[in-house]
Write a protein that holds these residues in place. Structure first.
Motif, PDB file in Angstrom:
ATOM      1  N   LEU A   4      57.238  40.756  33.869  1.00 35.80           N
ATOM      2  CA  LEU A   4      56.301  41.157  34.922  1.00 35.80           C
ATOM      3  C   LEU A   4      55.939  42.630  34.758  1.00 35.80           C
ATOM      4  N   ARG A   5      56.960  43.450  34.532  1.00 34.98           N
ATOM      5  CA  ARG A   5      56.742  44.889  34.385  1.00 34.98           C
ATOM      6  C   ARG A   5      55.751  45.180  33.252  1.00 34.98           C
ATOM      7  N   SER A   6      55.956  44.520  32.124  1.00 35.45           N
ATOM      8  CA  SER A   6      55.078  44.832  30.978  1.00 35.45           C
ATOM      9  C   SER A   6      53.681  44.222  31.160  1.00 35.45           C
ATOM     10  N   THR A   7      53.585  43.094  31.832  1.00 35.58           N
ATOM     11  CA  THR A   7      52.261  42.505  32.107  1.00 35.58           C
ATOM     12  C   THR A   7      51.443  43.428  33.018  1.00 35.58           C
ATOM     13  N   ILE A   8      52.095  43.950  34.061  1.00 35.05           N
ATOM     14  CA  ILE A   8      51.406  44.857  34.990  1.00 35.05           C
ATOM     15  C   ILE A   8      50.979  46.126  34.263  1.00 35.05           C
ATOM     16  N   SER A   9      51.884  46.665  33.472  1.00 31.52           N
ATOM     17  CA  SER A   9      51.602  47.893  32.734  1.00 31.52           C
ATOM     18  C   SER A   9      50.385  47.719  31.817  1.00 31.52           C
ATOM     19  N   ALA A  10      50.312  46.585  31.134  1.00 32.26           N
ATOM     20  CA  ALA A  10      49.157  46.310  30.259  1.00 32.26           C
ATOM     21  C   ALA A  10      47.878  46.178  31.085  1.00 32.26           C
ATOM     22  N   PHE A  11      47.974  45.499  32.229  1.00 35.66           N
ATOM     23  CA  PHE A  11      46.833  45.298  33.124  1.00 35.66           C
ATOM     24  C   PHE A  11      46.229  46.643  33.533  1.00 35.66           C
ATOM     25  N   ILE A  12      47.090  47.574  33.899  1.00 37.59           N
ATOM     26  CA  ILE A  12      46.643  48.901  34.354  1.00 37.59           C
ATOM     27  C   ILE A  12      46.015  49.690  33.211  1.00 37.59           C
ATOM     28  N   GLN A  13      46.670  49.643  32.040  1.00 35.39           N
ATOM     29  CA  GLN A  13      46.167  50.398  30.886  1.00 35.39           C
ATOM     30  C   GLN A  13      44.794  49.893  30.426  1.00 35.39           C
ATOM     31  N   GLU A  14      44.611  48.565  30.423  1.00 29.60           N
ATOM     32  CA  GLU A  14      43.331  47.995  29.997  1.00 29.60           C
ATOM     33  C   GLU A  14      42.176  48.460  30.881  1.00 29.60           C
ATOM     34  N   ASP A  16      42.215  51.497  32.469  1.00 31.81           N
ATOM     35  CA  ASP A  16      42.276  52.974  32.606  1.00 31.81           C
ATOM     36  C   ASP A  16      42.592  53.389  34.040  1.00 31.81           C
ATOM     37  N   TRP A  17      43.485  52.683  34.678  1.00 32.90           N
ATOM     38  CA  TRP A  17      43.789  52.978  36.080  1.00 32.90           C
ATOM     39  C   TRP A  17      45.027  53.871  36.254  1.00 32.90           C
ATOM     40  N   GLU A  18      45.663  54.266  35.137  1.00 36.67           N
ATOM     41  CA  GLU A  18      46.859  55.116  35.287  1.00 36.67           C
ATOM     42  C   GLU A  18      46.514  56.390  36.066  1.00 36.67           C
ATOM     43  N   GLN A  19      45.281  56.891  35.865  1.00 36.86           N
ATOM     44  CA  GLN A  19      44.867  58.139  36.521  1.00 36.86           C
ATOM     45  C   GLN A  19      44.924  58.063  38.049  1.00 36.86           C
ATOM     46  N   PHE A  20      44.740  56.860  38.597  1.00 36.86           N
ATOM     47  CA  PHE A  20      44.782  56.692  40.059  1.00 36.86           C
ATOM     48  C   PHE A  20      46.192  56.354  40.558  1.00 36.86           C
ATOM     49  N   HIS A  21      47.045  55.878  39.627  1.00 36.78           N
ATOM     50  CA  HIS A  21      48.303  55.279  40.059  1.00 36.78           C
ATOM     51  C   HIS A  21      49.484  56.250  40.067  1.00 36.78           C
ATOM     52  N   SER A  22      49.318  57.381  40.748  1.00 34.79           N
ATOM     53  CA  SER A  22      50.458  58.266  40.990  1.00 34.79           C
ATOM     54  C   SER A  22      51.418  57.552  41.940  1.00 34.79           C
ATOM     55  N   PRO A  23      52.706  57.926  41.923  1.00 30.75           N
ATOM     56  CA  PRO A  23      53.648  57.322  42.879  1.00 30.75           C
ATOM     57  C   PRO A  23      53.154  57.448  44.330  1.00 30.75           C
ATOM     58  N   LEU A  74      55.271  50.807  41.272  1.00 25.88           N
ATOM     59  CA  LEU A  74      55.798  52.055  41.847  1.00 25.88           C
ATOM     60  C   LEU A  74      57.188  52.352  41.281  1.00 25.88           C
ATOM     61  N   ALA A  75      58.037  51.341  41.307  1.00 30.68           N
ATOM     62  CA  ALA A  75      59.399  51.528  40.802  1.00 30.68           C
ATOM     63  C   ALA A  75      59.363  51.933  39.332  1.00 30.68           C
ATOM     64  N   ASP A  76      58.542  51.255  38.549  1.00 30.79           N
ATOM     65  CA  ASP A  76      58.436  51.541  37.121  1.00 30.79           C
ATOM     66  C   ASP A  76      57.985  52.982  36.882  1.00 30.79           C
ATOM     67  N   SER A  77      57.046  53.458  37.710  1.00 29.38           N
ATOM     68  CA  SER A  77      56.539  54.829  37.538  1.00 29.38           C
ATOM     69  C   SER A  77      57.633  55.862  37.805  1.00 29.38           C
ATOM     70  N   LEU A  78      58.698  55.440  38.486  1.00 28.01           N
ATOM     71  CA  LEU A  78      59.818  56.340  38.786  1.00 28.01           C
ATOM     72  C   LEU A  78      61.054  56.009  37.943  1.00 28.01           C
ATOM     73  N   GLY A  79      60.892  55.082  36.987  1.00 24.95           N
ATOM     74  CA  GLY A  79      62.021  54.704  36.126  1.00 24.95           C
ATOM     75  C   GLY A  79      63.068  53.863  36.824  1.00 24.95           C
ATOM     76  N   ILE A  80      62.646  53.119  37.851  1.00 25.16           N
ATOM     77  CA  ILE A  80      63.579  52.323  38.666  1.00 25.16           C
ATOM     78  C   ILE A  80      63.305  50.838  38.464  1.00 25.16           C
ATOM     79  N   ASP A  81      64.366  50.036  38.365  1.00 26.10           N
ATOM     80  CA  ASP A  81      64.226  48.572  38.363  1.00 26.10           C
ATOM     81  C   ASP A  81      64.468  48.087  39.796  1.00 26.10           C
ATOM     82  N   PRO A  82      63.452  47.468  40.424  1.00 21.10           N
ATOM     83  CA  PRO A  82      63.604  47.124  41.839  1.00 21.10           C
ATOM     84  C   PRO A  82      64.729  46.114  42.125  1.00 21.10           C
ATOM     85  N   VAL A  83      64.964  45.195  41.184  1.00 22.94           N
ATOM     86  CA  VAL A  83      66.035  44.208  41.396  1.00 22.94           C
ATOM     87  C   VAL A  83      67.400  44.899  41.336  1.00 22.94           C
TER      88      VAL A  83
END
Lengths: 112, 112, 112, 112
Positions: A4-14, A16-23, A74-83
């Motif tokens: 899930l984490r990597s699917t979301i990350s790819a979705f955002i990168q495709e 160019d939404w990283e610029q909006f996705h601050s914590p 959000l968790a990923d952007s802070l290096g946290i695994d939510p589970v």
């Protein structure tokens, strides 16, 4: 979860939404998505909330999906695994709210 | 996830808290826990939110844990797996927000 | 209202807090304060929520005060009077939700 | 305010909605409406949030109206005047956050 984490990350990168996705912004988006769950329940009785029609349940499943997406991002952007964070928190809560003391009470730690 | 789900379920049962944990009430509790994340970010700039001090990060990790706990419990009470719901929603979002159209824009589906 | 608006404005200026109080940040703070109201009600039945103990009511009164403060400040930062905005919205809602059609139903406009 | 309170009260009675409007449910509805404000700001920079286009501002004005409506109704259901509650809370905050100590800091009472 790693899927899930990597699917979301790819979705955002495709997109160019990283610029909006601050914590900070992701925390806001998370709160907005949670409100979309709350909206489904606001006028229901507790009993009705336990007996949802299939189409209502399908809508809520989508909102739960959105909340899980933003929580994961959000968790990923802070290096946290939510589970893992949840498992660690259950252990902390077990000490804060001892079963033998609190059985059947909704009181918070600070109130008993 | 299955681990987490069953640990939370046991935690609730040991305290006789099922009586309070209707989906309606769990949705409210979820929104309260998310606000505790938002509180950490409300006066920070976006840049500061990307550079948190270790002790702040540890506090936010606990709040993320709480949100994940309530999300898991709410989903479980409705027979939903939040990770599966998120994967299904990413697929839906992929169609609603096509990468080639939306690249670099924060616009919502309804606005473009 | 004008009293309240100018008192809040002076409070913020005396502390040099204008720098933190962008509309974006005020919207976040507003949502955090509302969650503090929700927290009081999350485990209560609807009936219990109608029969609060005096000390609980006093706490909720403070939270309502905080929400009103941030709502006033957010509105003021955008040149909006919240009471006037509410009156205008009641008029709009009166057309969206006609009394004769909706009597006794909680359905939203979009659902009927 | 008294105008607004009585207009809202008549609006609810004409639709037989008192049955749904327990303080618990009104607190939920309030949180949902606040999220609709937050949604407008979630992807904006703080600077953008200070320079909104007229049509965006008109939409936010409606959302502020909705929040004020539910806040007034919730407060009224508990016998509270939100403007008086806010004035009382500003006085309390003045003691909790002394101007001379906190000037230019966003720190909360508990942190300094």
């Amino acid at each position: 979860m790693e899927d899930l984490r990597s699917t979301i990350s790819a979705f955002i990168q495709e997109r160019d939404w990283e610029q909006f996705h601050s914590p900070k912004n992701l925390a806001m988006a998370l709160s907005v998505e949670v409100a979309e769950i709350v909206e489904h329940f606001q006028w229901l009785t507790e009993e009705e909330s336990q007996n949802l029609l299939p189409e209502k349940l399908a809508e809520i499943r989508e909102e739960i999906g959105d909340v899980m997406i933003y929580l994961t991002e959000l968790a990923d952007s802070l290096g946290i695994d939510p589970v893992e964070a949840a498992k660690a928190k259950v252990a902390i809560n077990g000490q804060k709210y001892p079963a033998e003391v609190l059985r059947g009470k909704a009181s918070k730690y600070s109130e008993y």
